[in-house]
Structure formats: structure tokens, C-alpha cells
Design a protein around this motif. Structure first.
Motif, PDB file in Angstrom:
ATOM      1  N   ASP A  45       0.832  -1.199   0.000  1.00 19.77           N
ATOM      2  CA  ASP A  45       0.000   0.000   0.000  1.00 19.77           C
ATOM      3  C   ASP A  45       0.874   1.258   0.000  1.00 19.77           C
ATOM      4  O   ASP A  45       1.700   1.442   0.883  1.00 19.77           O
ATOM      5  CB  ASP A  45      -0.902  -0.026   1.244  1.00 19.77           C
ATOM      6  N   PRO A  46       0.692   2.126  -1.015  1.00 22.75           N
ATOM      7  CA  PRO A  46       1.535   3.325  -1.098  1.00 22.75           C
ATOM      8  C   PRO A  46       1.345   4.304   0.059  1.00 22.75           C
ATOM      9  O   PRO A  46       2.204   5.164   0.267  1.00 22.75           O
ATOM     10  CB  PRO A  46       1.122   3.961  -2.429  1.00 22.75           C
ATOM     11  N   LEU A  47       0.247   4.201   0.780  1.00 24.46           N
ATOM     12  CA  LEU A  47       0.018   5.141   1.878  1.00 24.46           C
ATOM     13  C   LEU A  47       0.603   4.630   3.191  1.00 24.46           C
ATOM     14  O   LEU A  47       0.405   5.247   4.236  1.00 24.46           O
ATOM     15  CB  LEU A  47      -1.487   5.405   2.053  1.00 24.46           C
ATOM     16  N   PHE A  48       1.296   3.507   3.147  1.00 25.11           N
ATOM     17  CA  PHE A  48       1.861   2.944   4.365  1.00 25.11           C
ATOM     18  C   PHE A  48       3.386   3.014   4.334  1.00 25.11           C
ATOM     19  O   PHE A  48       3.999   3.018   3.269  1.00 25.11           O
ATOM     20  CB  PHE A  48       1.450   1.467   4.532  1.00 25.11           C
ATOM     21  N   PHE A  83      -3.093   3.750  12.765  1.00 23.83           N
ATOM     22  CA  PHE A  83      -3.297   2.346  12.452  1.00 23.83           C
ATOM     23  C   PHE A  83      -1.977   1.698  12.036  1.00 23.83           C
ATOM     24  O   PHE A  83      -1.202   2.266  11.277  1.00 23.83           O
ATOM     25  CB  PHE A  83      -4.302   2.201  11.305  1.00 23.83           C
ATOM     26  N   SER A 119      -0.404  -2.575  11.298  1.00 27.13           N
ATOM     27  CA  SER A 119      -0.667  -4.002  11.353  1.00 27.13           C
ATOM     28  C   SER A 119       0.627  -4.739  11.045  1.00 27.13           C
ATOM     29  O   SER A 119       1.581  -4.167  10.512  1.00 27.13           O
ATOM     30  CB  SER A 119      -1.768  -4.395  10.373  1.00 27.13           C
ATOM     31  N   MET A 120       0.647  -5.998  11.427  1.00 23.73           N
ATOM     32  CA  MET A 120       1.857  -6.780  11.221  1.00 23.73           C
ATOM     33  C   MET A 120       1.466  -8.205  10.850  1.00 23.73           C
ATOM     34  O   MET A 120       0.487  -8.749  11.349  1.00 23.73           O
ATOM     35  CB  MET A 120       2.708  -6.790  12.487  1.00 23.73           C
ATOM     36  N   ASN A 138      -3.386  -6.397  14.282  1.00 26.35           N
ATOM     37  CA  ASN A 138      -3.302  -4.958  14.070  1.00 26.35           C
ATOM     38  C   ASN A 138      -3.236  -4.246  15.416  1.00 26.35           C
ATOM     39  O   ASN A 138      -3.230  -4.890  16.466  1.00 26.35           O
ATOM     40  CB  ASN A 138      -4.471  -4.452  13.211  1.00 26.35           C
ATOM     41  N   ASP A 139      -3.156  -2.911  15.339  1.00 25.20           N
ATOM     42  CA  ASP A 139      -2.862  -2.131  16.547  1.00 25.20           C
ATOM     43  C   ASP A 139      -3.898  -2.306  17.645  1.00 25.20           C
ATOM     44  O   ASP A 139      -3.641  -1.983  18.797  1.00 25.20           O
ATOM     45  CB  ASP A 139      -2.737  -0.646  16.191  1.00 25.20           C
ATOM     46  N   ARG A 143       3.335  -2.784   8.899  1.00 31.22           N
ATOM     47  CA  ARG A 143       2.756  -1.749   8.041  1.00 31.22           C
ATOM     48  C   ARG A 143       2.202  -0.650   8.937  1.00 31.22           C
ATOM     49  O   ARG A 143       1.378  -0.931   9.799  1.00 31.22           O
ATOM     50  CB  ARG A 143       1.618  -2.313   7.200  1.00 31.22           C
ATOM     51  N   TYR A 188       0.272   3.065   8.915  1.00 31.39           N
ATOM     52  CA  TYR A 188      -0.467   4.011   8.081  1.00 31.39           C
ATOM     53  C   TYR A 188       0.128   5.397   8.223  1.00 31.39           C
ATOM     54  O   TYR A 188       0.212   5.932   9.332  1.00 31.39           O
ATOM     55  CB  TYR A 188      -1.937   4.005   8.483  1.00 31.39           C
ATOM     56  N   PRO A 207      -0.288   8.536   5.664  1.00 32.47           N
ATOM     57  CA  PRO A 207      -0.634   9.119   4.368  1.00 32.47           C
ATOM     58  C   PRO A 207       0.092  10.420   4.061  1.00 32.47           C
ATOM     59  O   PRO A 207       0.297  10.743   2.905  1.00 32.47           O
ATOM     60  CB  PRO A 207      -2.139   9.353   4.483  1.00 32.47           C
ATOM     61  N   ASP A 209       3.385  13.380   4.739  1.00 30.02           N
ATOM     62  CA  ASP A 209       4.822  13.398   4.990  1.00 30.02           C
ATOM     63  C   ASP A 209       5.150  13.408   6.475  1.00 30.02           C
ATOM     64  O   ASP A 209       6.065  12.718   6.925  1.00 30.02           O
ATOM     65  CB  ASP A 209       5.449  14.620   4.322  1.00 30.02           C
TER      66      ASP A 209
END
Lengths: 192, 207
Positions: free
Chosen positions: B77-80, B104, B106-107, B121-122, B169, B171, B173, B175
Motif C-alpha cells: 500500500d503506497p500510503l503505508f 493504524f 498491522s503486522m 493490528n494495533d 505496516r 499508516y 498518508p 509526509d
């Protein structure tokens, strides 16, 4: 063994190899037609990467090299076509509108069709926390090479692409056992 | 085409039909076998599976940041922000610890076949703090026999795979979120588990 007989044997073997290999290829190509969960144009492989996946899922996973989300993480759902079945192309604008399955977080991204590295660039993806919604909770997302007001992700620089929605901490995996997946429609809005 | 020309004429017509039917059946059966064998062998001969892609970037000690551009792993996922850590349970259990604030994450643990052994996940973390032990069945038995004092706050995952990759991973989104996520990755611990020192193990050797 006579020559015609040998010829027939070789021909039969060639036919068997073509048939067996060909059907195997068709079964594990991407997007694989087997063990798939569909909602309109959207497809997901919830058992990909799990221990109870069947041999076809494993073969597909090994071939695509994708790194699936775990059941405790979420579910990846993608489409290569719009709701009418036409392939997604960068020369068209698309409106993705409707609801998603329940999830704590989701993201929508424009990605190349099959596992290639993405074309770098901003605005390729948007998260559900950045989505503007209608009062009833539904949303509209424009996928277009040119910037749009409101929810928009860019398909610039890609000939063909797919839209990938990743639902995190979602009930979609269990819901689908009893009810159908509710996913937004993807409607082409005008092509150049 | 299949006739061999030698047998007597009256019989030949019947044999031809039979031979063709047998040949078609043989083709179908052989094709079926080839199909099944191919499907079963694909995972063994696939050169670029998810495991090898992750293994190319994973670090043996701590989470290595999966970069962008040429170091990117496709399909993430590019937002992660992603981090990968290699676990080796052959000598000792592996411990994973991380603390995050709110966002958020997750692993998932992948085995060398690219299958997911465990994921979370968290929400599973207590107040943003995750402490995990990954053990083999033998190590788990030893652990139960002699539980360390902090075992209550640890999530214990038992697996038969001795080699694993943990993919984290986070989250992020924007910078600013990326910097924070990178910081979480850098501070996360992942490596061989050292049991809390028991009194008789404490070596105060001569210097």
C-alpha cells in the motif's frame, strides 16, 4: 513401432502437454478465476496466503509474488475494469461511487495491472480519513489523469491500470461468508 | 493416420475407432496429470515470490525500512510505511516489541512459502505497546515450564517455521506521518529473545 504410430504418439503427447500446461496457466494467471470473491467488477482473494488456501491459490500467489494482507490486517480488493466490464484506461475519467464494507480504515490506489512497480507520483492513493463523504456516508472518488475537486486520485502516466482498495481491520472477510460484498460502482465518465 | 496397415481389413475399421478413443482418453488423462503436477510445482519453481521480495530487504536485527523507488516492493500500500525483519527461531525464540501512538498499524508473519503464519493490528496492542514472542513448539514448552516474569504482557505466537519474516505496516498518508512512522520503525525491536536474567545466570566474571 511404425512411423505413423510414432508420429501419432508424439502428436498425442504434444496435445496432452499443451492441454495440461495451458489449463494450468489459465488457472493461475492473474487475475486468477479461481477461489475468488467478486462484487461487481471487484475481485478479492481472501484465502490468498493463508494455510487453508488450495493449491491453485498457492500457485497463483507464488506466480504473482504478491504479499497478501493477513486476516488480522485486512483485505485487498481490486478491479481492472469498470462496472460495465471495460478495461480501465488512463484516457478515461472514472467515478467510483457508493459504499465500502465496514472497515476501520481503507485506502484506494491506482496501480499498474500486474505486480509491476508503481509509476511514482503524488496523488496515486487516498485514505478513508481524507475522503469527503455525503451525509449518508457514501462517497464519490474521481479517478482521472487531470486533477479534480473533491475526492480524486491520479491515473496520469499509465496506459492500463487497476484500482486497488485495501480494507483494514475489516469485517469483509467474515461478512462474505453469509452476505455479499458491497463495493462502490466504477463508472466511466467520458474518454478522450 | 493411426492405422498401421498390417492387420486384416475387416477388423481394422473397428480398431481404428477404438484406437482413436483410447488415444483421446490417454491425451486427456496425461493432460490432467500434467495440469496437476504443474499447479503443485509452480510454488517450488517461482523465483520471485513474496518471501524472496521481502527477504531482499529484511534485516536480521530490527525492522528495515522498505524504501521507495528502486527499493520498493511491488504490491504494498503506497500510503503505508513498511518495515521488514527476519526472524530465525533455530537457536532462540524471537521477540518483537514496538510502541506507537494512535495511528493504524498491522503486522504479519510470513513463512518461506509466502504464507501468513500470524497477523494482527494495533487494536491488539495494549495502550499502543506490543510485546510479542515467536516460538517453536519446543521453545513454547520450555517457556511454559519456566515462564519469564513479563510473560503476561506478551503475545506468544507458536509456529513450526524456523525462518520467518515480520512485515510491519504503519499508516502514514502524509509526509509528517511518514517521519513519525519511520521513528516507530527505528525504535521497534525485533531479534533473538534474551530471557530476563535469572539469578544463577548472572555472570559477574573476572575482568
Amino acid at each position: 513401432m511404425s512411423v505413423p504410430r510414432l508420429f501419432a504418439l508424439l502428436l498425442s503427447m504434444a496435445a496432452a502437454i499443451l492441454l495440461g500446461g495451458g489449463t494450468a496457466y489459465l488457472a493461475v494467471r492473474s487475475p486468477a478465476p479461481l477461489d475468488v470473491l467478486s462484487a461487481g467488477p471487484w475481485k478479492a482473494w481472501p484465502r490468498a496466503g493463508t494455510a487453508d488456501g488450495d493449491p491453485y491459490s498457492r500457485a497463483r500467489l507464488a506466480r504473482t509474488g504478491e504479499i497478501p494482507l493477513g486476516s488480522g490486517e485486512g483485505l485487498e480488493i481490486s478491479t481492472e475494469t469498470d462496472s460495465s466490464g471495460a478495461p480501465l484506461r488512463a484516457r478515461c475519467d472514472y467515478r467510483v461511487a457508493g459504499q465500502t464494507p465496514t472497515a476501520r480504515l481503507w485506502t484506494a490506489a491506482v496501480e499498474p495491472p500486474e505486480g509491476e512497480p508503481g509509476v511514482p507520483g503524488r496523488a496515486r492513493a487516498i485514505g478513508s480519513d481524507a475522503i469527503l463523504r455525503r451525509p449518508d456516508g457514501s462517497f464519490e472518488l474521481v479517478v482521472s489523469p487531470a486533477p479534480h475537486a473533491g475526492n480524486w486520485i491520479s491515473s496520469a502516466g499509465m496506459d492500463r491500470f487497476r484500482i486497488v482498495m485495501r480494507l483494514y481491520d475489516t469485517t469483509a472477510r467474515v461478512d462474505t461468508a453469509i452476505a455479499s460484498l458491497v463495493m462502490p460502482d466504477v463508472v466511466a465518465e467520458g474518454c478522450e | 493416420m493411426i492405422a498401421d496397415g498390417i492387420p486384416d481389413m475387416p477388423r481394422r475399421r473397428r480398431t481404428d475407432g477404438g484406437q482413436i478413443a483410447v488415444a483421446l482418453l490417454a491425451i486427456l488423462l496425461t493432460a490432467g496429470v500434467i495440469h496437476i503436477v504443474t499447479i503443485l510445482l509452480v510454488p517450488r519453481f517461482a523465483t520471485e515470490n513474496g518471501w524472496s521480495r521481502l527477504a531482499a530487504v529484511a534485516a536480521p536485527d530490527g525492522f528495515a525500512l522498505i524504501g521507495e523507488g528502486e527499493h520498493a516492493v511491488p504490491g504494498l500500500d503506497p500510503l503505508f510505511v513498511h518495515g521488514a525483519c527476519r526472524l530465525d527461531l533455530s537457536a532462540a525464540p524471537a521477540a518483537i516489541s514496538l510502541s506507537s501512538s494512535g495511528g493504524f498499524w498491522s503486522m504479519a508473519l510470513y513463512d518461506p512459502r509466502g504464507l501468513i503464519v500470524f497477523s494482527l493490528n494495533d487494536r491488539t496492542a495494549l495502550e499502543g505497546q506490543l510485546d510479542m514472542l515467536v516460538v517453536t513448539p519446543v521453545q513454547n514448552a520450555a517457556l511454559k515450564e519456566n515462564p519469564p516474569p513479563d510473560i503476561d504482557r506478551r503475545i506468544v505466537v507458536e509456529t513450526n517455521a524456523e525462518r520467518l519474516i515480520a512485515l510491519l505496516r504503519i499508516y502514514a498518508p502524509a509526509d509528517s506521518g511518514r517521519d513519525e512512522a519511520t521513528r516507530i520503525l527505528e525504535h521497534a525491536e525485533c531479534g533473538p529473545w534474551a530471557p530476563p536474567p535469572a539469578p544463577e545466570d548472572q555472570a559477574d566474571g573476572p575482568t
